[in-house]
Scaffold this motif. Structure first.
Motif, short mmCIF file in Angstrom:
data_model
loop_
_atom_site.label_atom_id
_atom_site.label_comp_id
_atom_site.label_asym_id
_atom_site.label_seq_id
_atom_site.Cartn_x
_atom_site.Cartn_y
_atom_site.Cartn_z
N VAL A 253 0.84 -1.21 0.00
CA VAL A 253 0.00 0.00 0.00
C VAL A 253 0.86 1.25 0.00
N GLU A 254 1.86 1.30 0.86
CA GLU A 254 2.73 2.48 0.92
C GLU A 254 3.48 2.68 -0.38
N LYS A 255 3.94 1.57 -0.97
CA LYS A 255 4.68 1.68 -2.24
C LYS A 255 3.77 2.20 -3.35
N CYS A 256 2.54 1.71 -3.40
CA CYS A 256 1.59 2.19 -4.44
C CYS A 256 1.32 3.68 -4.30
N VAL A 257 1.08 4.12 -3.06
CA VAL A 257 0.81 5.55 -2.85
C VAL A 257 2.01 6.38 -3.25
N LEU A 258 3.21 5.93 -2.88
CA LEU A 258 4.42 6.67 -3.22
C LEU A 258 4.62 6.77 -4.73
N ARG A 259 4.43 5.68 -5.46
CA ARG A 259 4.60 5.70 -6.91
C ARG A 259 3.55 6.57 -7.59
N ILE A 260 2.31 6.55 -7.05
CA ILE A 260 1.26 7.39 -7.64
C ILE A 260 1.58 8.87 -7.44
N GLU A 261 2.03 9.20 -6.24
CA GLU A 261 2.36 10.60 -5.97
C GLU A 261 3.58 11.03 -6.77
N SER A 262 4.54 10.15 -6.96
CA SER A 262 5.72 10.48 -7.77
C SER A 262 5.33 10.74 -9.22
N TRP A 263 4.43 9.92 -9.78
CA TRP A 263 3.96 10.12 -11.15
C TRP A 263 3.19 11.43 -11.26
N SER A 264 2.44 11.75 -10.23
CA SER A 264 1.67 13.01 -10.27
C SER A 264 2.60 14.22 -10.28
N LEU A 265 3.76 14.10 -9.61
CA LEU A 265 4.73 15.20 -9.57
C LEU A 265 5.68 15.16 -10.75
N GLY A 266 5.60 14.08 -11.56
CA GLY A 266 6.45 13.98 -12.75
C GLY A 266 7.88 13.60 -12.44
N VAL A 267 8.15 12.96 -11.32
CA VAL A 267 9.52 12.58 -10.96
C VAL A 267 9.65 11.07 -10.85
N ALA A 268 8.73 10.34 -11.44
CA ALA A 268 8.74 8.88 -11.28
C ALA A 268 9.79 8.24 -12.18
N ASN A 269 10.49 7.25 -11.62
CA ASN A 269 11.46 6.47 -12.38
C ASN A 269 11.02 5.03 -12.58
N GLU A 270 9.83 4.68 -12.12
CA GLU A 270 9.32 3.33 -12.21
C GLU A 270 8.05 3.30 -13.04
N ASP A 271 7.61 2.09 -13.39
CA ASP A 271 6.38 1.96 -14.16
C ASP A 271 5.18 2.38 -13.33
N LYS A 272 4.09 2.64 -14.04
CA LYS A 272 2.86 3.00 -13.34
C LYS A 272 2.32 1.81 -12.55
N VAL A 273 1.53 2.16 -11.53
CA VAL A 273 0.85 1.13 -10.76
C VAL A 273 -0.41 0.71 -11.51
N HIS A 274 -0.64 -0.60 -11.65
CA HIS A 274 -1.81 -1.09 -12.35
C HIS A 274 -3.04 -1.01 -11.45
N LEU A 275 -4.13 -0.67 -12.08
CA LEU A 275 -5.38 -0.56 -11.32
C LEU A 275 -5.79 -1.90 -10.74
N ASP A 276 -5.53 -2.98 -11.43
CA ASP A 276 -5.89 -4.31 -10.90
C ASP A 276 -5.15 -4.61 -9.61
N HIS A 277 -3.88 -4.23 -9.54
CA HIS A 277 -3.10 -4.44 -8.31
C HIS A 277 -3.68 -3.65 -7.15
N ILE A 278 -4.07 -2.40 -7.44
CA ILE A 278 -4.66 -1.57 -6.38
C ILE A 278 -5.97 -2.18 -5.91
N ALA A 279 -6.77 -2.68 -6.87
CA ALA A 279 -8.06 -3.27 -6.50
C ALA A 279 -7.85 -4.51 -5.63
N THR A 280 -6.82 -5.28 -5.93
CA THR A 280 -6.53 -6.46 -5.10
C THR A 280 -6.18 -6.06 -3.68
N LEU A 281 -5.39 -5.00 -3.53
CA LEU A 281 -5.03 -4.54 -2.18
C LEU A 281 -6.23 -4.01 -1.43
#
Length: 1814
Positions: free
Chosen positions: A787-815
Motif C-alpha cells: 500500500v505504501e509503495k503504491c501511494v508513493l509511486r502514484i504521488e511520484s507520477w503526479s509530480l512527474g519525478v517517477a522512475n518506475e512503471d505506473k501502478v496497475h489498477l488491478d493491483h490496487i483493486a486487489t489490495l
C-alpha cells in the motif's frame, strides 16, 4: 552393490590366509534354497517377506524360479563391449600392508635417536643377497601377532613366504634362512616393536615428549604454532585469532578446506599437512601419542593395492581370455566345484604364484544395456512380442524391482547406478568379489543369466560386529595403515578363519537362472567358477528401514558420502502414505529422527543460536533425489532436515552435530536452516502410526490435542544472569506482537518482531500460536508495504519525478479488496481515492470505444490524458491499439491510391500478395469509411481466390487417380489462366511441377499394365526420384520389380561363372518365378540341377547321420562305397558330398587298423600271470588308457554304420577292462559298500570268453574279499555296527591268500580295530572315575564315538542302556516341569528358576523374624536404593513401580498405597488377583513329582547337573512347607478378637506362595482354609463397622458360611454373631405381638420398645414400622387405631371416633369443636368433603400425617399466606429415616395434642405452640 558414483574397486573383504592354512575342504554349511510356486512367485517382495525370518539368520539364500520363468537375454553378444578391471587374486589376502618407506624411515630414525641420544645412520640390512625392506618386514611380522607369537608358533617360514609372495619370489625356505630372519628382526626391529606397541597403548607419551622436546624446540624455533598437533597457548586455552587476519590462516584442513579451529588440527609429522581431528575417518577424540602421520604418508602409492581398470573387451575376446585362464589353471580335464574352490584359496594364500584375471564388474546397464528386456529398448526380431512385454513388466526383472509396490525406493526418482539401475557382471574363472555388505545396508538381488556357477559366502548381519572384530585382529597391519579398510573393498578372508573364531559362515552355489538374495548388513563374498554373466540391484522393503538408519549413522561416523539422504527418504515415504506393513518400521525411524532433531535444536537454542529460517521448497517434494541437497563439510552427509550456516561462510554448511566446527564466530551470528518444524515432524510420526490399533488411535488422538513435548515447554536457558523459559519468551513475544499489530503500521517494527520470532518457528506444536502470528504478521507487512509503495509511486507520477512503471489498477483493486485490512496503514484512504479516479478514467475510455462513430481528435485527446494519468488502466491499451490500426490503414490506402486519384496503381497491386490484400480489405471494413478503391481490391481478391480453389481441386488426391491424361489437360488450362491474374499467388509456380509429375505417373501406369524392358522401368523411376514422387503407390511396385530383377540377374551370372553349390542353383530357380520380368539365364540353371540330384540320390545311404530311424536298417557295404566315389569324379556341379564320400572311405580304413591294435593290447593285459604291488599302479594306468582308446574306437565304429567283424570283440574286451579298472581303483581308495556290491554284481555278467584269464580270476577273488570287509565295516542307519572284532581280524588273515592286495581297505580295517580298542580303553577309564566325575556329557561323547568307531560289544550295550535311561528320565521330568521338549538346558533352566523362586519365598518368610523393609518385584527381590519404589502402608514392603502392573504404573501413586496382598487379606476377599506383582510365571510342578525326580536321578551311574539342583529344591521346598505350616496352624488355632497379627502372617504366606515356583496341594489346601476363616472374620468386622446396620438375613448368611468352613464355636466372632442373632429374634417376636395388641400396652412402653429396637446392632425395618403405626393416637380418647368408625375434621384433619363425638351418620361437612370458635360466618363446604375423610366404615385406617410432615406443610402454608381449603391426607414419610422417627420426632409425637381443642377437651394446650396457626 550400488553407489551413486563409479568405483575403482568392486567389493570389500578382509582375510588372513597365512595364519590358518587351507586344508582342502572348508566344510562351509549351505544356506537355504527356496522353490516358490507360481502363486508365490508373483510378488517378489511378498515372498521375500515370507521367508525373511528363516533366511535372514543365514544372511543369504538362493531362489530357484518356477520352470515357466525363462526370461530372454536381450544383449547383442556379437556387438556387446564392456570395461573390465584387473584383479591380482594372489594379493587379495596374502599381502603386506601398503606402507611408505620414507615415513617408516623417519619414524625409525627418531626411535634410534631416542635410543642413543643422537642421530644414528641406519645400517643397510641384507637378506638372501638383496636389501631387506624393514618396513615390509615389520608389517609381515605384525601380521602374525608380533615377534613373540611368531617365535612361539614357529612361523618364520610363513613370514618369509609371505614376504616372498609380495615380491613374486618362490622356492623352499631353509631352516638357516628362518634362523637368519629371526636374528635380523631381533637385532633391528624388536626394540622398535616394543616402542611402537607402547605408543599404541598410550603409554609412550612421556617417553616421546622427553626424547623429542629438544628437537622440537630447535627445529621449530622460528615456526608458527602450526608446528604443533594442537595449537594452544601456554595456559592451555585456545589461541585467539585477530579479526583483522581472520581470513589468513596458517593451516587449512585437507578435508573441510577450513583454517578455523586450529586448536584441534593435527599436523602430519612428515608432510606438515593438517586435518581436524573431527574430520578424520574415523574421527579422533584425543591427541595420539608420539608422532602422527597422515594416511597419504603411511600408504605408498606404489604399493597401494586395488583393482586396476583394464581395457574394454568384446564378449568374444573376453571369452578367449577366460578360456586361456581356465586352460592354464585347470587344463583340459574337468574339475569339481570343491577342487576349484580349493585351488582358489591356495591362490589367494599366495602358495601358487601370481594370478591376474579380468573382471567386468559394476557395468552400468543404463549405458551398456541390461540382460533383461526393458520397455524403452529395441526388441530383437528373434524374441516374440508377447514374451518381450511379459518380461518387461515382470516384478522379478531387476530393472523393476527397486520400484515395486511396497519398496521404500519407489520415491527415489534419481537413477542411482547399482541401487535403482542394475549393474552387470561379466566374470571368468577366479574373478572375485570381496567381503562387503551393501551400501546403506540395502537388500541385494543377483540374477545369473548364463555361464558357469558363482560360489558365494555369507556371514549373517547379526554377526557383523563379530566379523569385523575378527578381521581387525587377523589383519592388524592393514588396519593400522588404513583404519577405514572396511570401505576399501579389496580384501578376502578365508572362511576357515571365521569358522575357527566361531563366526557362522554359509555358502551358496548359484546356477544359471537362479536368484541370490543378500540381507541387510550381511557380509558376503565369493568368486566365479568360470565364464558367466550376472546382473544385480539393490532393493529396500519396509523391514529395511532400521538397517538403513544404522547405515546412515555409519556413513556419518566414517565421514563417507551417502548414496541418498535417509531422512529425505523417510519423510517422502511418510508423506506419500504407506501401507500398514511399513507403518511400524517407518514410525520407529521417524520417531528416532524426530527425537534426535528435537534434542539438537533445543540444545542449539540454549547455546545461543536463535536465528532460523525455512529451507526453500522443493519443486518435486514427493520425489527423492530430484534436487541435490548441500552436504556437511565435516561428515559429508546430506543436509535435508536441517543445517547450520554462518554469515562469515555462507556457502559452507554443517549438520547440527558439528555446529561448533563451522567457524569461530559467536553463536548469534549463525543461523538454523530447517525444512520441517518439529510440529510437522511430529505430524509425520502420527501419520505413520498403525490405524488398525485402537490403542495407537487413542494415543494419536491424545497427542494431537496435547503439545508434542513437555520438554520444549520446560526448556530454559540463562539470559542476563537468570533462567528464562522457552515458553515464557514465546508468550512475551506474542504479547508484544499483538501490540504491534494494533499500532499504526511500521515496517521496521514488523521486521524486528519477525527476527525475534525466528527462535520459535522451528519448535513443536506448542509454538503453533507463534507460527500463526508470524504468518499473519508477514501477510500484514507485505500488504502494508504494498500500500505504501503504491501511494508513493502514484504521488511520484503526479509530480512527474517517477522512475518506475505506473501502478496497475488491478493491483490496487486487489489490495483494497482485503476486508478486514490486516494492519493500520495511514495511506490506505489515499489509495482508495486514487483508485476511484482511475476507475472513472477507465469508464470514460470504455464509453468512447463503444460509440458508433468517433472523431480522431477526440480519441487522440483521451489517449493523451490516459498517458499522463499516474495509474495504468488496461482500457488505455485498447484505445491505443484502436488509434494505431486506424492510422496504419489510412497510410496503406494512401500508398495504393497515391492520395489523389481514385484509381489504384496497378504496379503496386501486382506487388501485393493475396494475404496482404485480404488484410487490407478487412482493416478497411472495420473503419466504416467508403472509398472507390475498395471495390477494385475486392474484385482482384475474388479472382485470385477462385483460381486457387480450382488449383486445389485439381490436386485433390492427384497421386491416387488413374486418369493422369485428364489431369495433364486440367493443369495446362490452369497454367494459362494463372498468367492473367493481377495479384501474386504462390500456387502459380507449382503448376509446372505438377504437370511434370502427371507425365511421369502416366508412364508408370503404362509400365504396370504390360511387361516393359528393364531400361524403360529404370528411366521412369529415375524421373520419379527427381520429382520426389518415388514413394507413391504407382512407383512402389515398379521399384520392387526393378530391384528384384537386377539382383537376380547379378546372382545368376555369378552362379554360371563359377562351380556353385546345389543350394545356390535351386534358390536362383525358385526366386526367378516370383519376378515379373524376362530372365535370360533361367534355362542354363535348370540343366545343372537335374544332373546333380541324380548322383545325390544314390549317395544318400552313405551320407546319412546315425539316428534312431536308421539303426535297424541293413549295414552298408564297403565295395558299393568305392563305386560311388568313382562316379562323383564325373560331376560338373560342385558338391560337398563328394569330399564327404572320399573322407568316409578313408575313415573306414583307419578304423580297422585302430581296432586291431586295441584287441592285441587287451589280450596282453588280461593274460598277466602275477601282479605285485609296484606293478599295480602301472597296470591300472595302462588299463585306463586302453579303455579310453577302446571306447573311442567303438563309438567311432558304431557311428560309421558299416558291417565290421571287429566291433563285437572290442565291446566285450572294453567291458572286461573297465571292470578291472574299477577293481584296481579300490586298492588305494576306500570304496563304499554300494560301489563294492555293484562291482560284484557286474562280475557275474562278464563275457565267458575271458573267464580263464589269470588277471580276471584274481580280481574276482579280491572283490569277494572286499564285499566281506565292507559288510564288517558297514555302519547301518540304526547307528550301531552288527559285526564284531573277530570278524575284522579274520578278514586280515584271509587276505594273505589273495594275489591282489587292497591297502586302503586293509588300512581301514586296522584303523577300525585300533579305534575299537581305544574306545574300550576310554570306557574302562570312564568306569573307574569317581561318581561326580562320570558326567553325562562324557557318556554322550563315548556313545557318539562308539557309534562311529566301535564294533558290537558289551561295553556298547552298557553305554546305550545308561543313556536311554537318562533320556527317558529327562523326558518325564520335562513333562512334569511343563516343558514341551526334553532339552537338558531347558530342564536345568526351569529347575534353576524354581530354585530361585524358593530362595525368594524363604526370603519372604524371614520377615516373621525381621521387620526390615523389603523391595519386591516380579524379576528380583533385593535391597536397593537406586530404584524408584512405593511402600505399602500396611505391610511396609516396597515395590518397584516399573514392576507393578501397567495400569498402576502409568497412574499417579496416591500417598496411601495398599499392596494387592494386604488388600486381599484386609478386604476379606477370597478371590486372588491374576496381576499380583510377585506372581510366578510358568507352570508350577507338584512337590511330589520333584521328590520323585530327585530320587530317580540318584539311581543313575552318571552324574547329572540336575541332581544337585533337585536336592536343593526339595530341601528348600520342605523348609518353606515348614514355615507355611507354622503360619497356617497358628491361624487355624487362633480364636481371639484381634486379627491384625494373623493378617500380617497370612500376608507373608500369601506372598511366599505367589513367589514359589512349585505346587504343594496338601499345604495349599490348609492355607486356603486358614485364609477363608480369616476372610470370614474380616467380613464380620466390616459388617458391623459399616454405617448401615446389618439385617438379620446377613447375620444368618455369615453363620451358614462359618459352618461351611468349620469355624470353631469358641471363636470370638462366632459367639458374637450367635448372641446378636438370639437377641434380635427375641425383640422381633415381642414387636410383632405389641403391634397386634389393639392398644393393650401402654404408649410409654411402646416407645421404650421402639427405642430398644433402634439400639439393636441389627436392623428390623418391618417391625419398627409396625410399632410406629401402633404408637399413633387419635380422637379425644387418645387411643390408637382400633377398627372403629372415624371421621376427620375438614378444618384441622384430626380424626374422631363416631361414638366419642356422638355421631351416628357422617355429615357432609364436619368441623370439630376445637375448630368451631375460629369459623367466622357460615360457608357452604359441601363441595370440600372428600370420600377419604371417613374411616372405619370400609376397614381403612385414617391417614394422620406424621409430625415432621405436619410442620413442613403448615409452615409452607403460612409463608404463602394463602390457607389451603383442600383437605390434605398425609402419610408417614418413610424416607425421613431408617427407623421412622428420630429422638426429637418422638418427643414431638409424645407431646402432640388435638388441634384447636376447647378447654373442656384439653386442659393442657401448651404443646400446641409448636404448630403455627393458620
Amino acid at each position: 552393490m550400488g553407489k551413486g558414483r563409479p568405483r575403482a574397486v568392486e567389493k570389500l573383504g578382509l582375510g588372513q590366509a597365512t595364519t590358518v592354512p587351507f586344508n582342502g575342504s572348508l566344510n562351509v554349511p549351505q544356506a537355504p534354497v527356496y522353490y516358490p510356486t507360481e502363486e508365490e512367485f508373483r510378488d517378489p517382495l511378498e515372498f521375500i517377506y515370507k521367508i525373511r525370518e528363516e533366511a535372514e539368520v543365514y544372511g543369504i539364500c538362493r531362489i530357484v524360479p518356477p520352470k515357466s520363468w525363462n526370461p530372454p537375454f536381450v544383449l547383442k553378444l556379437d556387438s556387446f563391449e564392456f570395461p573390465t578391471k584387473t584383479q591380482a587374486i594372489h594379493q587379495l589376502q596374502a599381502r603386506v600392508a601398503s606402507c611408505d618407506g620414507k615415513t617408516f624411515g623417519l619414524e625409525y630414525g627418531r626411535f634410534l635417536e631416542g635410543q642413543y641420544g643422537r642421530k644414528v645412520k641406519r645400517k643397510k640390512v641384507v637378506f638372501e643377497g638383496e636389501d631387506l625392506d624393514l618396513c615390509r618386514f615389520f608389517n609381515a611380522v605384525k601380521r602374525f601377532g608380533g615377534y613373540d607369537k611368531v617365535v612361539e608358533g614357529k612361523k618364520w617360514g610363513e613370514v618369509a613366504r609371505f614376504m616372498r609372495s609380495t615380491r613374486g619370489g618362490k622356492g623352499k625356505i631353509s631352516e638357516c634362512a628362518k634362523h637368519v630372519l629371526s636374528q635380523l628382526y631381533l637385532e633391528h626391529l624388536y626394540d622398535y616393536e616394543s616402542y611402537y606397541n607402547k605408543l599404541n597403548d598410550g603409554k609412550g607419551r612421556n617417553h616421546m615428549k622427553s626424547s623429542q622436546v629438544v628437537e622440537r624446540k630447535t627445529d621449530q624455533a622460528s615456526d608458527s604454532p602450526c608446528g604443533r598437533k594442537r595449537r594452544k597457548s601456554n595456559s592451555g586455552a585456545s589461541v585467539e585469532v585477530n579479526h583483522a587476519l581472520e581470513e589468513r590462516y596458517d593451516q587449512v584442513c585437507e578435508q573441510c578446506k577450513s583454517g578455523l579451529h586450529a586448536e584441534v588440527m593435527l599436523l602430519c609429522d612428515r608432510c606438515n599437512k593438517g586435518w581436524h581431528m573431527y574430520c578424520l575417518s574415523p574421527p579422533l577424540e584425543a591427541i595420539p601419542p608420539g608422532n602422527w602421520y597422515c594416511f597419504e604418508c603411511l600408504n605408498s602409492d606404489k604399493d597401494s593395492f586395488g583393482f586396476v581398470p583394464g581395457r574394454r573387451f568384446s564378449l568374444e575376446s573376453f571369452r578367449k581370455v577366460a578360456d586361456r585362464t581356465k586352460k592354464k589353471w585347470l587344463g583340459a580335464s574337468s574339475f569339481s566345484h570343491v577342487q576349484i574352490e580349493k585351488k582358489f584359496w591356495e591362490i589367494v594364500e599366495g602358495s601358487l604364484g601370481e594370478v591376474e584375471v579380468k573382471y567386468g564388474s559394476d557395468i552400468d546397464t543404463s549405458i551398456y544395456g541390461s540382460g533383461f528386456p526393458r520397455v524403452n529398448d529395441q526388441r530383437p526380431e528373434s524374441i516374440d512380442p508377447a514374451v518381450w512385454d511379459e518380461y518387461c513388466a515382470s516384478p522379478w526383472n531387476l530393472n523393476n524391482l527397486p520400484k515395486l509396490k511396497g519398496s521404500m525406493l519407489r520415491a527415489v526418482h534419481h537413477n542411482i547406478a547399482g541401487v535403482m539401475v542394475p549393474w552387470l557382471y561379466m566374470g571368468m574363472l577366479f574373478s572375485a568379489f570381496c567381503w562387503h555388505f551393501e551400501d546403506h545396508c540395502f537388500y541385494s538381488m543377483n540374477y545369473h543369466h548364463w555361464g558357469n556357477p558363482k560360489l558365494w559366502y555369507s556371514v549373517p548381519g547379526s554377526k557383523a560386529s563379530a566379523f569385523e572384530k575378527v578381521m581387525r585382529s587377523c589383519l592388524p597391519d592393514l588396519f593400522d595403515a588404513q583404519p577405514d579398510l572396511l570401505f576399501q573393498l579389496v580384501t578376502m578372508l578365508n572362511p576357515s578363519v571365521l569358522l575357527q573364531n566361531k563366526i557362522p559362515v554359509y555358502s551358496v552355489i548359484q546356477e544359471p537362472g537362479n536368484f541370490v538374495i543378500t540381507f541387510p548388513r550381511s557380509y558376503h563374498s565369493g568368486f566365479n567358477l568360470g565364464l558367466n554373466c550376472a546382473e544385480a540391484v539393490n532393493f529396500a522393503p519396509a523391514d529395511w528401514l532400521p538397517h538403513g538408519g544404522f547405515g546412515a549413522e555409519l556413513y556419518q561416523l566414517f565421514r563417507k558420502a551417502a548414496v541418498l539422504s535417509h531422512e529425505e527418504l523417510l519423510c517422502v515415504v511418510a508423506k506419500n502414505s504407506c501401507n500398514s506393513k511399513a507403518s511400524p518400521y517407518l514410525n520407529k525411524e521417524l520417531l528416532r529422527i524426530y527425537s534426535k532433531e528435537k534434542t539438537w535444536r533445543e540444545r542449539l537454542w540454549k547455546k545461543g543460536i536463535v536465528r532460523s529460517s525455512v529451507m526453500p521448497q522443493r519443486k518435486y517434494p514427493e520425489h527423492v533425489g530430484t534436487e541435490e541437497d548441500p552436504t556437511c563439510i565435516i561428515c559429508q552427509q546430506y543436509l535435508y532436515l536441517s543445517a547450520i550456516v554462518c554469515r562469515c561462510r555462507r556457502s559452507k554448511k554443517v549438520c547440527l552435530e558439528h555446529w561448533e566446527h563451522l567457524c569461530e564466530c559467536i553463536p548469534r551470528k549463525r543461523r538454523l536452516l530447517f525444512r520441517h518444524s518439529l510440529a510437522e515432524l511430529n505430524q509425520l510420526v502420527l501419520m505413520t502410526e498403525n490405524s488398525d490399533d485402537c490403542c495407537a488411535s487413542e494415543s494419536r488422538s491424545r497427542r494431537r490435542h496435547q503439545p508434542c513435548s513437555s520438554d520444549s515447554v520446560s526448556l530454559t536457558k540463562k539470559v542476563n544472569g537468570k533462567q528464562v523459559a522457552f515458553a515464557q519468551v514465546a508468550e512475551e513475544w506474542l504479547l508484544s506482537s499483538c501490540k504491534i499489530t494494533q499500532l499504526p503500521f511500521s515496517g521496521d517494527a514488523y521486521d524486528k518482531a519477525l527476527r525475534k520470532a525466528e527462535q520459535f518457528i522451528w519448535a513443536g506444536e506448542e509454538m503453533d500460536p507463534v507460527r500463526d502470528m508470524v504468518k499473519n504478521m508477514v501477510d500484514a507487512k507485505n500488504w502494508g508495504e504494498s500500500v505504501e509503495k503504491c501511494v508513493l509511486r502514484i504521488e511520484s507520477w503526479s509530480l512527474g519525478v517517477a522512475n518506475e512503471d505506473k501502478v496497475h489498477l488491478d493491483h490496487i483493486a486487489t489490495l483494497l479488496r482485503r476486508d478486514p485490512v490486516p494492519c493500520d496503514v495511514p495511506g490506505h484512504l489515499k489509495l482508495k481515492e486514487h483508485a476511484e479516479a482511475a476507475m472513472a478514467m477507465a469508464k470514460e475510455i470504455r464509453d468512447v470505444l463503444s460509440k458508433a462513430s468517433t472523431s480522431m481528435s477526440e480519441m487522440d485527446d483521451l489517449d493523451a490524458r490516459a498517458s499522463n494519468f499516474p495509474i495504468h488502466v488496461k482500457e488505455s491499451e485498447e484505445l491505443q491499439g484502436k488509434i494505431s490500426s486506424l492510422k496504419l490503414w489510412i497510410d496503406t490506402v494512401r500508398k495504393c491510391s497515391n492520395g489523389i486519384s481514385p484509381a489504384i496503381d496497378i504496379g503496386i497491386l501486382y506487388r501485393l500478395r493475396i494475404e496482404e490484400l485480404k488484410e487490407l480489405i478487412l482493416d478497411f471494413e472495420s473503419l466504416m469509411i467508403n472509398i472507390s478503391e475498395l471495390e477494385l481490391l475486392r474484385q482482384c481478391y475474388s479472382d485470385a481466390l477462385s483460381w486457387i480453389s480450382r488449383f486445389n481441386g485439381t490436386l485433390d488426391n492427384v497421386q491416387d487417380r488413374e486418369d493422369q491424361e485428364n489431369i495433364i489437360d486440367e493443369l495446362k488450362c490452369l497454367q494459362k489462366d494463372g498468367a492473367l491474374l493481377k495479384v501474386q499467388v504462390d500456387e502459380l509456380s507449382l503448376v509446372e511441377v505438377e504437370l511434370r509429375k502427371a507425365y511421369c505417373r502416366d508412364k508408370a501406369l503404362k509400365a504396370q499394365a504390360t511387361k516393359m524392358p528393364l531400361d524403360f522401368i529404370e528411366q521412369v523411376l529415375s524421373v520419379a526420384v527427381k520429382l520426389q514422387i518415388e514413394k507413391e503407390k504407382h512407383f512402389d511396385s515398379l521399384s520392387e520389380v526393378s530391384y528384384a530383377s537386377l539382383n537376380w540377374e547379378k546372382h545368376a551370372q555369378q552362379i554360371l561363372a563359377a562351380e556353385a553349390s546345389m543350394a545356390d542353383f535351386e534358390d536362383a530357380i525358385r526366386s526367378a518365378a516370383d519376378i515379373f520380368a524376362i530372365l535370360p539365364s533361367f534355362s542354363a540353371l535348370v540343366d545343372a540341377v537335374t544332373t546333380a540330384k541324380m548322383w545325390l540320390e544314390k549317395s544318400l545311404p552313405y551320407l546319412r547321420k546315425d539316428d534312431h530311424s536308421t539303426s535297424s536298417s541293413k549295414l552298408l557295404c564297403l565295395d558299393s562305397l568305392n563305386e560311388q566315389v568313382s562316379v562323383s569324379k564325373l560331376l560338373k556341379v560342385h558338391l560337398d558330398e563328394k569330399m564327404m564320400i572320399q573322407t568316409i572311405l578313408t575313415n573306414l580304413e583307419e578304423w580297422k587298423h585302430d581296432a586291431g591294435s586295441c584287441l592285441e593290447d587287451a589280450d596282453k593285459i588280461l593274460n598277466l600271470d602275477s601282479i605285485e604291488d609296484q606293478m599295480s599302479s602301472d597296470v591300472t594306468f595302462r588299463i585306463k588308457e586302453l579303455v579310453t582308446e577302446m571306447e573311442r574306437v567303438i563309438a567311432a565304429g558304431l557311428s560309421l554304420r558299416f558291417d565290421f567283424p571287429e566291433l563285437p570283440k572290442l565291446q566285450n574286451s572294453c567291458s572286461v577292462l573297465h571292470w578291472c579298472s574299477r577293481v584296481f581303483s579300490f586298492q588305494y581308495i576306500a570304496a563304499s559298500i554300494e560301489e563294492i556290491n555293484g562291482v560284484s554284481t557286474e562280475s557275474k555278467g562278464l563275457p565267458m570268453a575271458y573267464g580263464a584269464s589269470s588277471l580276471l580270476t584274481s580280481l574276482i577273488s579280491g572283490v569277494t574279499w572286499l564285499n566281506k570287509a565292507s559288510e564288517v565295516l558297514f555302519l547301518p542307519r540304526s547307528g550301531r555296527r552288527l559285526s564284531q572284532l573277530g570278524d575284522a581280524e579274520g578278514l586280515l588273515l584271509e587276505l594273505q591268500n589273495i594275489k591282489v592286495q587292497f591297502p586302503a581297505m586293509v588300512g581301514k580295517l586296522k584303523d577300525s580295530i585300533a579305534k575299537h580298542k581305544a574306545w574300550q580303553d576310554k570306557v574302562q577309564s570312564f568306569l573307574c572315575l569317581n561318581e561326580e566325575e562320570q558326567s553325562h556329557s562324557s557318556l554322550l561323547e563315548l556313545k557318539e564315538l562308539g557309534i562311529t568307531n566301535a564294533f558290537n560289544c558289551p561295553e556298547m550295550d552298557m553305554v546305550m542302556s545308561e543313556i536311554e535311561s537318562v533320556e527317558n528320565w529327562r523326558t518325564r521330568s520335562c513333562q512334569d516341569v511343563g516343558l514341551s521338549d526334553s532339552d537338558a538346558s531347558s530342564l536345568s533352566t526351569s529347575l534353576v528358576k524354581i530354585k530361585q523362586s524358593l530362595h525368594r519365598s524363604m526370603y519372604i518368610y524371614e520377615k516373621l523374624k525381621c521387620c526390615k523393609i523389603r523391595y519386591f518385584c516380579k524379576g528380583f527381590c533385593m535391597d536397593s536404593d537406586d530404584q524408584e519404589f512405593i511402600t505399602c502402608s500396611s505391610c511396609k514392603d516396597c515395590y518397584h513401580l516399573k514392576c507393578l502392573v501397567p495400569t498402576f504404573a502409568n497412574t499417579k501413586v496416591s500417598k496411601e498405597y495398599l499392596c494387592p496382598y494386604c488388600l486381599l487379606v484386609e478386604s476379606g476377599s477370597i478371590c486372588r488377583s491374576g496381576d499380583s506383582p510377585l506372581k510366578y510365571s510358568g507352570k508350577r510342578p507338584e512337590l511330589k513329582k520333584l521328590i520323585e525326580m530327585s530320587s530317580a536321578v540318584k539311581k543313575f551311574r552318571v552324574w547329572l547337573e540336575e541332581r544337585e539342583i533337585l536336592q536343593e529344591i526339595v530341601d528348600q521346598a520342605l523348609a518353606c512347607r515348614e514355615c507355611l505350616d507354622g503360619i497356617v496352624d497358628s491361624a487355624l488355632s487362633y480364636l481371639g478378637e484381634d486379627v491384625s497379627s494373623i493378617s500380617s502372617r497370612l500376608t507373608i504366606a500369601l506372598k511366599a506362595l505367589d513367589v514359589v515356583g512349585l505346587h504343594d496341594p496338601l499345604a495349599g489346601h490348609k492355607f486356603d482354609l486358614a485364609l477363608a476363616r480369616h476372610s470370614w472374620r474380616v467380613r464380620v468386622i466390616k459388617l458391623f463397622e459399616s454405617s448401615t446396620k446389618p439385617m438379620i438375613q446377613q447375620i444368618q448368611r455369615h453363620l451358614k458360611e462359618a459352618s461351611t468352613i468349620k469355624v470353631p464355636s469358641e471363636d470370638h466372632y462366632m459367639n458374637m454373631l450367635l448372641e446378636i442373632k438370639q437377641t434380635g429374634m427375641q425383640w422381633a417376636e415381642t414387636a410383632k405381638k405389641v403391634a397386634a395388641d389393639n392398644g393393650e400396652l401402654e404408649l410409654e412402653q411402646v416407645f421404650e420398645l421402639i427405642e430398644v429396637g433402634e439400639k439393636l446392632p441389627i436392623r428390623f425395618t418391618k417391625e419398627l414400622k409396625l410399632l410406629q403405626d401402633r404408637s399413633m393416637l387419635y380422637c379425644i380418647c387418645r387411643k390408637p387405631y382400633d377398627q372403629r368408625a372415624m371421621i376427620a375434621c375438614d378444618k384441622c384433619d384430626e380424626w374422631y371416633h363416631f361414638d366419642c363425638i356422638n355421631l351416628v351418620t357422617a355429615p357432609k361437612v364436619y368441623i370439630c369443636p376445637a375448630c368451631e370458635p375460629f369459623i367466622q360466618g357460615k360457608a357452604d363446604l359441601t363441595e370440600l368433603v372428600k370420600p377419604e375423610r371417613l374411616a372405619g366404615k370400609d376397614g381403612g385406617e385414617p391417614q394422620t400425617p406424621s409430625p415432621r410432615n405436619m410442620v413442613s406443610s403448615r409452615w409452607k402454608s403460612k409463608k404463602a399466606k394463602a390457607p389451603s381449603k383442600q383437605k390434605n391426607i398425609l402419610t408417614v414419610d418413610k424416607s425421613s429415616g431408617e427407623d421412622g422417627f428420630s429422638g426429637i420426632d418422638r418427643l414431638f409425637w409424645r407431646s402432640r395434642k388435638p388441634f384447636r381443642r376447647t378447654a373442656k377437651k384439653r386442659a393442657d394446650l401448651g404443646t400446641l405452640a409448636l404448630f403455627p396457626l393458620l
